[in-house]
Design an enzyme around this catalytic site. Structure first.
Site, PDB file in Angstrom:
ATOM      1  N   ALA A 117      47.385 -38.835  14.806  1.00 36.59           N
ATOM      2  CA  ALA A 117      47.948 -38.825  16.412  1.00 36.59           C
ATOM      3  C   ALA A 117      49.075 -38.011  16.686  1.00 36.59           C
ATOM      4  CB  ALA A 117      48.137 -40.276  16.892  1.00 36.59           C
ATOM      5  N   PRO A 119      51.881 -34.955  17.114  1.00 44.78           N
ATOM      6  CA  PRO A 119      52.901 -35.609  18.027  1.00 44.78           C
ATOM      7  C   PRO A 119      52.325 -36.211  19.316  1.00 44.78           C
ATOM      8  CG  PRO A 119      52.730 -33.076  18.220  1.00 44.78           C
ATOM      9  CD  PRO A 119      51.651 -33.630  17.186  1.00 44.78           C
ATOM     10  N   LYS A 122      47.158 -35.299  22.406  1.00 46.05           N
ATOM     11  CA  LYS A 122      45.941 -35.898  22.873  1.00 46.05           C
ATOM     12  C   LYS A 122      46.148 -37.544  23.148  1.00 46.05           C
ATOM     13  CE  LYS A 122      43.838 -32.093  20.349  1.00 46.05           C
ATOM     14  NZ  LYS A 122      44.769 -31.840  19.707  1.00 46.05           N
ATOM     15  N   ASP A 183      41.361 -35.867  15.251  1.00 40.62           N
ATOM     16  CA  ASP A 183      41.554 -34.558  15.356  1.00 40.62           C
ATOM     17  C   ASP A 183      42.438 -34.531  14.097  1.00 40.62           C
ATOM     18  OD1 ASP A 183      42.605 -32.340  17.052  1.00 40.62           O
ATOM     19  OD2 ASP A 183      44.557 -33.016  17.142  1.00 40.62           O
ATOM     20  N   CYS A 233      41.961 -27.352  14.457  1.00 35.55           N
ATOM     21  CA  CYS A 233      41.775 -25.996  14.761  1.00 35.55           C
ATOM     22  C   CYS A 233      41.556 -25.131  13.697  1.00 35.55           C
ATOM     23  CB  CYS A 233      43.395 -25.845  15.471  1.00 35.55           C
ATOM     24  SG  CYS A 233      44.692 -26.601  14.268  1.00 35.55           S
TER      25      CYS A 233
HETATM   26  N1  SAM Z   1      46.384 -34.870  17.476  1.00 27.57           N
HETATM   27  C1  SAM Z   1      47.501 -34.601  17.612  1.00 27.57           C
HETATM   28  C2  SAM Z   1      47.771 -33.976  18.884  1.00 27.57           C
HETATM   29  O1  SAM Z   1      47.338 -33.705  19.764  1.00 27.57           O
HETATM   30  O2  SAM Z   1      49.333 -34.016  19.048  1.00 27.57           O
HETATM   31  C3  SAM Z   1      47.690 -33.501  16.420  1.00 27.57           C
HETATM   32  C4  SAM Z   1      47.316 -34.089  14.973  1.00 27.57           C
HETATM   33  S1  SAM Z   1      47.652 -32.924  13.760  1.00 27.57           S
HETATM   34  C5  SAM Z   1      46.098 -32.024  14.012  1.00 27.57           C
HETATM   35  C6  SAM Z   1      47.080 -34.031  12.474  1.00 27.57           C
HETATM   36  C7  SAM Z   1      48.048 -35.054  12.138  1.00 27.57           C
HETATM   37  O3  SAM Z   1      47.533 -36.116  11.189  1.00 27.57           O
HETATM   38  C8  SAM Z   1      49.542 -34.653  11.577  1.00 27.57           C
HETATM   39  O4  SAM Z   1      50.353 -35.130  12.243  1.00 27.57           O
HETATM   40  C9  SAM Z   1      49.414 -35.373  10.121  1.00 27.57           C
HETATM   41  O5  SAM Z   1      50.700 -35.813   9.935  1.00 27.57           O
HETATM   42  C10 SAM Z   1      48.338 -36.324  10.418  1.00 27.57           C
HETATM   43  N2  SAM Z   1      47.727 -37.141   9.029  1.00 27.57           N
HETATM   44  C11 SAM Z   1      47.511 -36.201   8.051  1.00 27.57           C
HETATM   45  N3  SAM Z   1      46.558 -36.913   7.061  1.00 27.57           N
HETATM   46  C12 SAM Z   1      46.568 -38.097   7.750  1.00 27.57           C
HETATM   47  C13 SAM Z   1      46.146 -39.507   7.215  1.00 27.57           C
HETATM   48  N4  SAM Z   1      45.214 -39.463   6.208  1.00 27.57           N
HETATM   49  N5  SAM Z   1      46.078 -40.607   7.993  1.00 27.57           N
HETATM   50  C14 SAM Z   1      46.914 -40.329   9.150  1.00 27.57           C
HETATM   51  N6  SAM Z   1      47.418 -39.250   9.766  1.00 27.57           N
HETATM   52  C15 SAM Z   1      47.239 -38.089   8.975  1.00 27.57           C
END
Ligand code: SAM
Length: 293
Positions: A117, A119, A122, A183, A233
């Site tokens: 989620a 920062p 979404k 995401d 992305c």
């Molecule tokens: N959905 C967010 C937004 O719209 O602001 C952007 C998400 S970003 C693409 C992916 C996020 O997933 C990052 O903050 C990352 O730290 C987190 N992440 C990575 N691996 C993860 C995991 N195994 N479980 C939960 N979060 C994870």
């Protein structure tokens, strides 16, 4: 034009062929205007437009989303100095990244998981789309990013979001959500990330592994008949189509064809139901798939 890494060009050529790759590369080299989303929890489009006019900042509306505005004349730093920004009445967000919440259609009282989620762009958009009445669980693995998520949720006036600081791969299979947004963490191969030092083959491989595990977990904790969005992305099939194919192979879940606004240009895909948004002057490269459990 800034060159893209050779290994990436080879991957793109294998996937898309020369003509499309030239268009993709041109897209990477365009400077996109600032785009923002009106936070309808705290404000209205009229109020935001009034403040922009007062500050003599020109803007354009977006046909397919009434809450989005495009600002060509100034950069993000100038928008960040405005009262409407300070007060959480707007959120700076790319047009591509506004699409997954719109396509998930969050509604009041639905139990929704935002699986990766921070920062919180979404998460806050889903809250706004559901009139701040969906029950959202926002999961994030990284503690520091989790703090940023908490800050943004407060600033945007979001209610009923439960933050879960966890690795979503370890979520209990006993959870059951009406809707899920995954995401997923990705290489960023649809964005300017491709010009950065940390954009490597290894990053793509590592991302694919995590994405597959996260998507399989999402399918386990999505209610039968529930809907989810898988988005990244990235424009590489290793992080998108191939992940879907692997995760859906032994599952009852099915892809639902997407209906996208006609203004959006898509790249070719091996799956007809999904959308691979082409990087260009207005959009960053993005992948979106909708799944019914
Ligand atoms: N959905 C967010 C937004 O719209 O602001 C952007 C998400 S970003 C693409 C992916 C996020 O997933 C990052 O903050 C990352 O730290 C987190 N992440 C990575 N691996 C993860 C995991 N195994 N479980 C939960 N979060 C994870």
């Amino acid at each position: 034009m800034i060159p893209i890494p050779e290994f990436f060009k080879t991957m793109l050529l294998e996937q898309y062929g020369e003509n499309t790759v030239n268009t993709i590369i041109q897209g990477f080299n365009q400077q996109r205007p600032v785009t923002l989303r009106v936070n309808t929890i705290k404000s209205t489009k009229e109020e935001v437009i009034q403040e922009l006019c007062k500050e003599k900042i020109a803007f354009q509306e977006v046909n397919w989303y009434q809450d989005a505005l495009i600002i060509e004349s100034v950069r993000e730093e100038q928008i960040q100095r405005l009262n409407i920004y300070e007060q959480g009445k707007i959120y700076l967000q790319s047009l591509s990244s506004m699409l997954p919440p719109i396509l998930l259609e969050p509604k009041p009282k639905q139990n929704i998981l935002d699986m990766a989620a921070a920062p919180g762009g979404k998460t806050t958009q889903m809250a706004a789309l559901s009139c701040n009445k969906a029950f959202i669980t926002a999961c994030e693995r990284n503690k520091i990013r989790g703090e940023k998520l908490k800050y943004n949720l407060q600033k945007q006036g979001v209610a009923s979001v439960n933050i879960m600081l966890e690795d979503a791969r370890n979520l209990s299979d006993f959870f059951s959500f009406d809707k899920i947004l995954l995401d997923a963490p990705c290489s960023g191969s649809g964005t300017e990330n491709v010009f950065k030092k940390n954009f490597t083959k290894e990053l793509i491989q590592k991302s694919s592994k995590t994405q597959e595990i996260l998507l399989k977990k999402a399918l386990k904790i999505l209610k039968p008949g529930g809907e989810m969005i898988y988005s990244t992305c990235s424009i590489l099939q290793d992080e998108n189509e191939k992940i879907l194919e692997k995760a859906l192979k032994n599952s009852h879940a099915k892809l639902i064809p997407l209906k996208l606004p006609k203004e959006i240009t898509c790249l070719p895909s091996s799956l007809k139901e999904v959308a691979v948004i082409a990087p260009n002057r207005l959009f960053e490269g993005f992948f979106i798939a909708k799944i019914r459990g």
